[in-house]
Design a protein around this motif. Structure first.
Motif, short mmCIF file in Angstrom:
data_model
loop_
_atom_site.label_atom_id
_atom_site.label_comp_id
_atom_site.label_asym_id
_atom_site.label_seq_id
_atom_site.Cartn_x
_atom_site.Cartn_y
_atom_site.Cartn_z
N GLY A 179 -29.81 6.23 42.02
CA GLY A 179 -28.45 6.74 41.99
C GLY A 179 -27.57 6.03 42.99
O GLY A 179 -27.97 5.08 43.68
N PRO A 180 -26.31 6.47 43.13
CA PRO A 180 -25.36 5.81 44.03
C PRO A 180 -25.81 5.76 45.49
O PRO A 180 -25.41 4.87 46.23
CB PRO A 180 -24.09 6.66 43.88
CG PRO A 180 -24.20 7.26 42.52
CD PRO A 180 -25.66 7.53 42.33
N ASP A 181 -26.65 6.70 45.90
CA ASP A 181 -27.13 6.70 47.28
C ASP A 181 -28.38 5.84 47.47
O ASP A 181 -28.95 5.80 48.56
CB ASP A 181 -27.42 8.13 47.75
CG ASP A 181 -28.47 8.85 46.89
OD1 ASP A 181 -29.01 8.23 45.95
OD2 ASP A 181 -28.75 10.03 47.16
N GLY A 182 -28.80 5.15 46.40
CA GLY A 182 -29.97 4.29 46.50
C GLY A 182 -31.29 5.01 46.36
O GLY A 182 -32.36 4.38 46.46
N ARG A 183 -31.27 6.30 46.09
CA ARG A 183 -32.51 7.07 45.95
C ARG A 183 -32.88 7.22 44.48
O ARG A 183 -32.01 7.29 43.61
CB ARG A 183 -32.35 8.45 46.58
CG ARG A 183 -32.10 8.41 48.09
CD ARG A 183 -31.99 9.81 48.66
NE ARG A 183 -31.77 9.78 50.10
CZ ARG A 183 -31.64 10.86 50.85
NH1 ARG A 183 -31.68 12.07 50.29
NH2 ARG A 183 -31.45 10.75 52.16
N VAL A 195 -26.02 14.13 39.15
CA VAL A 195 -25.88 13.02 40.07
C VAL A 195 -24.51 13.10 40.73
O VAL A 195 -23.50 13.29 40.04
CB VAL A 195 -26.03 11.66 39.34
CG1 VAL A 195 -25.94 10.50 40.32
CG2 VAL A 195 -27.34 11.61 38.56
N GLN A 196 -24.47 12.96 42.04
CA GLN A 196 -23.20 13.02 42.76
C GLN A 196 -22.43 11.71 42.56
O GLN A 196 -22.78 10.68 43.12
CB GLN A 196 -23.44 13.27 44.25
CG GLN A 196 -24.03 14.63 44.58
CD GLN A 196 -23.05 15.76 44.30
OE1 GLN A 196 -21.83 15.54 44.22
NE2 GLN A 196 -23.56 16.97 44.13
N VAL A 197 -21.40 11.77 41.74
CA VAL A 197 -20.53 10.62 41.48
C VAL A 197 -19.10 11.06 41.77
O VAL A 197 -18.66 12.09 41.25
CB VAL A 197 -20.67 10.13 40.03
CG1 VAL A 197 -19.64 9.06 39.70
CG2 VAL A 197 -22.08 9.60 39.78
N VAL A 203 -19.27 3.39 41.91
CA VAL A 203 -20.52 3.51 42.65
C VAL A 203 -21.64 2.85 41.83
O VAL A 203 -21.59 2.82 40.60
CB VAL A 203 -20.89 4.98 42.95
CG1 VAL A 203 -19.89 5.58 43.94
CG2 VAL A 203 -20.94 5.81 41.67
N ARG A 247 -19.31 -4.53 42.55
CA ARG A 247 -19.33 -3.53 43.63
C ARG A 247 -18.48 -4.00 44.80
O ARG A 247 -17.72 -3.23 45.39
CB ARG A 247 -20.78 -3.29 44.06
CG ARG A 247 -20.93 -2.23 45.14
CD ARG A 247 -22.39 -2.04 45.50
NE ARG A 247 -22.56 -1.01 46.51
CZ ARG A 247 -23.73 -0.66 47.03
NH1 ARG A 247 -24.84 -1.26 46.59
NH2 ARG A 247 -23.80 0.28 47.95
N ASP A 251 -14.57 -2.38 45.97
CA ASP A 251 -14.73 -1.61 47.21
C ASP A 251 -13.35 -1.19 47.73
O ASP A 251 -12.45 -2.01 47.91
CB ASP A 251 -15.45 -2.46 48.26
CG ASP A 251 -15.69 -1.69 49.54
OD1 ASP A 251 -16.10 -0.52 49.46
OD2 ASP A 251 -15.45 -2.25 50.62
#
Length: 413
Positions: A179-183, A195-197, A203, A247, A251
């Protein structure tokens, strides 16, 4: 991508082969034509239900097998089929049922949900239809368009938007999804949890693809950008980002502003045939290869430090698009231009508050000479870049090279 007879019914089984499309490994469907039973014309013309899953293979691996707790429910399949048959695109085209399919059918938080990859031949597009069930009936509640025909059947990550936020559906090739946090995200029958988007920020989402016939070594990082959950239908919110350049390019930029009708991604409306299609995805909507390059600095409004001028580029179904971004020094809000199709002389209207500008850029010819209307002040004047105030009336600018002179116009209303 599916063989069909004159009545629109599929008559082909399929196998897949590895090819390259816009730098991406895809699964091309090769029709293995099967004999059609001699059922008579009435039986051949009977309405067909949507297939559950998609019978495309990568070697022996089913790319989109039937999934979800309701995938085997014939009543649900019939209800989803009826809803898709009744659905119409913004220009009133319908889905071609024999080459469409139900990729997932089940329940999320107790609510029936189905996800359909719909082929709309009249628009040469793939539509991702999200259907919600209630009292035994289904309706299309979200519909996003991808202007590359057949894309949804060879993609590996598909976006959903539910009341609790973003989720993703993955193909049978996906081994892991970050996901966006790399996890790593937990997958249940191919579907992620919430998923937190963010609403208006791009992201990253990264898939690890297992080794298959088309990818003998697999792929450790199949990169995508999610442009945010506020992306409005029919704009498709995922953009391919193989190198990670997208990405970096996006930014700090507000993707809702980029998607606006005056923003780079939303400013060139779609035409289908000889018809305007204002409710379809814009021609300037990105598909892949978003990148940025610095083109110079600019001082505005008596600021102590100059801001940066950048040029965005990206690929769409209609070719390469470009735009400029002005990033003021400090914490000022970036300003973006509408899109301009790729041209030897790029001309952008930059809507700086209180001081609208025209930015002209060109590349690859040091001997080129830019002419501007008499009396026009050049706020920035360097090789490959000229910035002038927005003229009150329409004015023409010209770039003379050894081979040809290019003309562009800007200004006025």
């Amino acid at each position: 991508m599916w063989a069909s007879d004159n009545d629109g019914d599929a008559i082909g089984g399929v196998q897949v082969a590895s090819v390259r499309r816009r730098g991406t490994t895809v699964t091309a469907l090769l029709g293995l034509l099967l004999a059609v039973p001699a059922c008579g014309p009435v039986a051949e013309r009977q309405a067909r239900e949507l297939r559950v899953g998609y019978d495309s293979l990568d070697g022996t691996l089913a790319v989109w097998p039937p999934r979800g707790s309701l995938a085997g429910d014939a009543t649900v399949t019939a209800a989803v089929t009826a809803a898709v048959r009744a659905w119409r695109s913004p220009i009133d085209d319908r889905a071609h049922l024999p080459s469409s399919g139900i990729l997932w059918s089940g329940e999320v938080d107790g609510v029936p949900l189905a996800l359909v990859a719909a082929d709309v031949p009249g628009e040469s597009a793939s539509w991702l239809l999200q259907l919600t069930g209630r009292a035994g009936r289904y309706e299309v509640t979200r519909a996003s368009e991808y202007t590359d025909p057949g894309y949804l059947t060879y993609a590996d990550v598909l976006p959903l938007y539910l009341p609790d936020g973003r989720r993703y559906l993955t193909s049978g090739r996906v081994e892991r999804l970050l996901g966006p946090d790399g996890r790593a995200l937990m997958l249940t029958d191919g579907l992620t949890a919430k998923v937190q988007v963010p609403d208006c920020r791009a992201v990253p989402v990264t898939a690890t693809l297992r080794a298959t016939e088309s990818l003998p070594r697999g792929r450790a990082a199949d990169r995508l950008l999610d442009l945010g959950v506020a992306t409005a239908d029919p704009r498709y919110p995922l953009v391919r980002d193989e190198t990670g350049s997208g990405r970096r390019a996006l930014d700090g930029l507000d993707t809702c502003m980029l998607a606006d009708e005056q923003g780079p991604f939303g400013s060139i409306p779609r035409r289908i045939g000889d018809r305007d299609a204002p409710r379809s995805a814009p021609e300037s909507w990105p598909m892949e290869k978003v990148a940025v390059r610095a083109i110079g600095e600019m001082m505005l409004g008596g600021g102590a430090d100059p801001g940066d001028l950048e040029q965005l580029t990206w690929e769409t179904g209609a070719g390469t698009m470009t735009a400029v971004v002005y990033r003021p020094a400090g914490d000022g809000r970036p300003v973006v231009s509408p899109a301009d199709r790729s041209n030897p002389l790029q001309t952008y209207v930059l809507p700086v508050p209180g001081q609208p500008l025209v930015v002209l850029t060109w590349r690859g010819n040091r001997d080129a000479s830019l002419s501007v209307p008499p009396g026009t002040p050049r706020l920035v004047d360097r090789p490959g870049l000229v910035v002038v105030p927005m003229p009150a009336a329409r004015q023409t600018f010209s770039l003379a090279t050894a081979e040809k002179t290019y003309y562009r116009s800007a200004g006025g209303r």
